[in-house]
Each structure stands twice: as structure tokens, then as C-alpha cells.
Design an enzyme around this catalytic site. Structure first.
Site, PDB file in Angstrom:
ATOM      1  N   ARG A 240       0.927  -0.921   0.424  1.00  0.00           N
ATOM      2  CA  ARG A 240      -0.182  -0.094  -0.106  1.00  0.00           C
ATOM      3  C   ARG A 240       0.966   1.315   0.042  1.00  0.00           C
ATOM      4  O   ARG A 240       1.790   1.030   0.543  1.00  0.00           O
ATOM      5  CB  ARG A 240      -0.894   0.163   1.179  1.00  0.00           C
ATOM      6  CG  ARG A 240      -1.903  -1.068   1.001  1.00  0.00           C
ATOM      7  CD  ARG A 240      -3.148   0.061   0.455  1.00  0.00           C
ATOM      8  NE  ARG A 240      -4.051  -1.460   0.525  1.00  0.00           N
ATOM      9  CZ  ARG A 240      -4.351  -2.370  -0.560  1.00  0.00           C
ATOM     10  NH1 ARG A 240      -3.446  -2.597  -2.050  1.00  0.00           N
ATOM     11  NH2 ARG A 240      -5.153  -3.187  -0.850  1.00  0.00           N
ATOM     12  N   GLU A 269      -3.952   7.242  -4.510  1.00  0.00           N
ATOM     13  CA  GLU A 269      -4.040   7.178  -6.118  1.00  0.00           C
ATOM     14  C   GLU A 269      -5.747   7.782  -5.474  1.00  0.00           C
ATOM     15  O   GLU A 269      -6.296   7.922  -4.795  1.00  0.00           O
ATOM     16  CB  GLU A 269      -3.983   5.685  -5.522  1.00  0.00           C
ATOM     17  CG  GLU A 269      -2.728   5.209  -5.192  1.00  0.00           C
ATOM     18  CD  GLU A 269      -3.376   3.057  -5.018  1.00  0.00           C
ATOM     19  OE1 GLU A 269      -4.192   2.657  -5.135  1.00  0.00           O
ATOM     20  OE2 GLU A 269      -2.132   2.575  -4.921  1.00  0.00           O
ATOM     21  N   HIS A 287      -0.985   0.420  -9.638  1.00  0.00           N
ATOM     22  CA  HIS A 287      -1.958  -0.911  -8.910  1.00  0.00           C
ATOM     23  C   HIS A 287      -2.159  -1.641  -9.806  1.00  0.00           C
ATOM     24  O   HIS A 287      -3.643  -2.195 -10.002  1.00  0.00           O
ATOM     25  CB  HIS A 287      -3.409  -0.436  -8.185  1.00  0.00           C
ATOM     26  CG  HIS A 287      -3.450  -0.697  -6.876  1.00  0.00           C
ATOM     27  ND1 HIS A 287      -3.714  -0.043  -5.756  1.00  0.00           N
ATOM     28  CD2 HIS A 287      -3.670  -1.678  -6.879  1.00  0.00           C
ATOM     29  CE1 HIS A 287      -3.607  -1.008  -4.972  1.00  0.00           C
ATOM     30  NE2 HIS A 287      -3.753  -2.098  -5.596  1.00  0.00           N
TER      31      HIS A 287
END
Length: 321
Positions: A240, A269, A287
Site C-alpha cells: 500500500r 491514489e 496498481h
């Protein structure tokens, strides 16, 4: 008997959506645009359950918004649940589930791809070719770093960390060291535990991050810890974005205090700092750690398994709270 009403916050693989139709009354997000905060609140008020994703932020403000919540379960599409305030969810009587296990191999593959891309300068050299600046083969041009015999440091030796370590050791002959908060192992490949994150950061030629996101780990890879890395070392993150002090990483890359990085996740993000985009010594992916047809379908099916179990009154396969 009335079928439970489920709101799905993003577009899912066709097979998953078809299974949902067969069991529930479903509202799909056909446009695949992220829900606003207001739309998430409304969904919580009208649905019996939500099949949500990491783009949906269920913070305390949303979970405690005015108006009675009707939803009883958040079936999260993803392993990480740092997009959900678990304490606030529990206080509201919301069950939360996730989708562990099914994305292990796909994410470990991307971690390994980023290790190779970073150490072999793939992003930088591809950009040179695409821009028309490659003139000829050069025996000393654009030299990268081989990983055979080098040390891979894993921070977070869970399923994905182990799968990445196994690939690196068996496929590329890397020495594996690791730090994990709780005791783990033994493994079916050689790996040596270290007693601190600092020890791994100092020793590793490549540091690969596999720890959960969320408040407990936010900024764990701090400026001080990045400062312990070798000047020739690389940082890879498929966990993350919030586990890394992003400005500190940018400074280290810009100043050449570490050799490079490979990142699949970012702190805010989908916003990626322009300073990262401008750096030649970092490979950036949007991602895609679990982005295979097979994996995303399996994740969706596990989320549906959790919904079905909840409304059937049986144990959920992967309940978080």
C-alpha cells in the site's frame, strides 16, 4: 422471500456480476466511476450490503453520517482494508470481509517484475527507445544491476511476501532476509529472519514491501529507514502506498541516495506526484498487482462467497470484523 439488495461500487468481471444477479437484487456501477462520499453514504442507507473496492473510503465521517444505515456488510474486493475504518464499521454493526489468498501469485509476479524492471532500468531504457534517442548498441550503455546472488529483504512475510521470496530465491538465486512483526516460518526455501526493519534496510540490495496499509503502518518506511539503505539498493512496493514516506522516497531517488524503485501503489491514489513521474530511476505501475482475468474473477467470487455466507447466516470465508 425478498432477495437482499446489493450495491456494487465498481465494474466487476462478467462472471462475477452474473453470479450476483442470480442470488441478489443488484445495482451495478456500469460506468465504473468511483463513488463520491455522498454516493457511498446513500448506498449505506439503501442497500443491505455493499461489494466495495479499495477506491471506496469508508472513514468515520461516512460511516457515522446522518441517517440510519441499512447496510449490514461491506464485502471488500481486495486483501487490504485500509480504505475502511474498522473500528467505526464495528461500532455501526457492520461486518467487513476481504479477499485474501486468491491474489497471492499475481501480486508476487508483479513484485518480481518490478524488481527486474528497477534493477535493469527497463522503464528508463524503454523511454529512451520510444523517444527515438537510442542510437546503437553500446557495451557500456544503460547498464543495470544483476540480482543473482544479491540480497532480497522482505518487509512483511505473509502470503505475498513468501511467494515473492520463493520466486526470487528459486528463480534468481537471491539470498532472502526478512522482518515480520510476528514469528513465522519455517518456509520451503532458505530465508533468514532479522530482528528489525532497520536491519533489513541496511543489509538488502532490494527491499520489497508486503505489509498491510492503514493507520498502524502509515509511514513505516520513513525517511530515517530509507536513509539506512545502501546507495546501490532498490525499493519495491506492491503493498500500500501509505506505508512509505513518499516525499522522503522522492528525495532519496532524486539525490541518488538509493539506486532506484519500482512502485505499484501510491499514497494518494490515483494521484501520483509529478516528482515521481519525472524521475528516470523509478518504474511506476497503476496498481495492477492483482490485475489478471483469473485473479480479479477469483477475488470477485470470494467477495460473493462472503455475501452469500452472511445472508445465509453461516461463517464467512474471510471475515475481518
Amino acid at each position: 422471500m425478498t432477495r437482499p439488495r446489493i450495491i456494487v461500487t465498481r465494474k466487476l468481471p462478467d462472471a462475477v456480476e452474473e453470479r450476483l444477479r442470480q442470488r441478489f437484487t443488484v445495482a451495478f456501477n456500469t460506468a465504473d466511476t468511483p463513488f463520491s462520499s455522498e454516493r457511498l453514504v446513500r448506498a449505506l442507507q439503501v442497500a443491505d450490503g455493499l461489494l466495495c473496492t479499495v477506491t471506496d473510503l469508508f472513514d468515520e465521517q461516512i460511516l457515522q453520517a446522518e441517517g440510519k444505515l441499512n447496510a449490514k456488510i461491506l464485502a471488500n474486493f481486495g486483501v487490504g482494508v485500509n480504505n475502511i475504518d474498522l473500528d467505526a464499521a464495528e461500532a455501526q454493526g457492520l461486518v467487513v470481509s476481504n479477499t485474501p489468498g486468491v491474489l497471492t501469485d499475481a501480486t508476487a509476479d508483479i513484485a518480481m517484475a518490478l524488481i527486474l524492471a528497477a534493477t535493469r532500468r527497463m522503464s528508463e531504457t524503454e523511454a529512451m527507445l520510444r523517444s527515438g534517442n537510442w542510437t546503437s548498441f553500446s557495451p557500456t550503455g544503460m547498464l543495470g544491476t544483476g540480482i543473482q546472488g544479491k540480497t532480497l529483504g522482505i518487509i512483511g512475510m505473509g502470503r505475498i511476501g513468501q511467494a515473492t521470496a520463493q520466486r526470487a530465491q528459486a528463480g534468481f538465486g537471491m539470498k532472502v532476509i526478512y522482518f515480520n512483526r510476528s514469528k513465522t516460518g519455517p518456509f520451503d526455501f532458505p530465508a533468514e529472519a532479522r530482528d528489525s526493519i532497520e536491519a533489513v534496510m541496511r543489509e538488502a540490495d532490494v527491499v520489497s514491501l508486503h505489509l498491510p496499509g492503514g493507520a498502524a503502518n502509515r509511514g513505516t518506511i520513513s525517511a530515517e529507514r530509507i536513509g539506512l539503505m545502501k546507495k546501490t539498493a532498490f525499493l519495491v512496493n506492491t503493498a500500500r502506498g501509505d506505508v512509505v514516506d513518499e516525499p522522503a522516497l522522492i528525495s532519496a531517488l532524486k539525490e541518488g541516495r538509493i539506486a532506484g524503485a519500482g512502485l505499484d501503489v501510491f499514497a494518494a491514489e490515483p494521484t501520483v506526484p509529478q516528482a515521481l513521474i519525472d524521475l528516470p530511476n523509478v518504474t511506476l505501475l497503476p496498481h495492477i498487482g492483482s490485475a489478471t482475468v483469473e485473479t480479479r474473477t477469483a477475488m470477485g467470487m470470494l467477495a460473493v462467497d462472503n455475501l452469500e455466507a452472511f445472508f445465509d447466516g453461516t461463517d464467512l470465508p474471510s471475515r475481518v470484523v
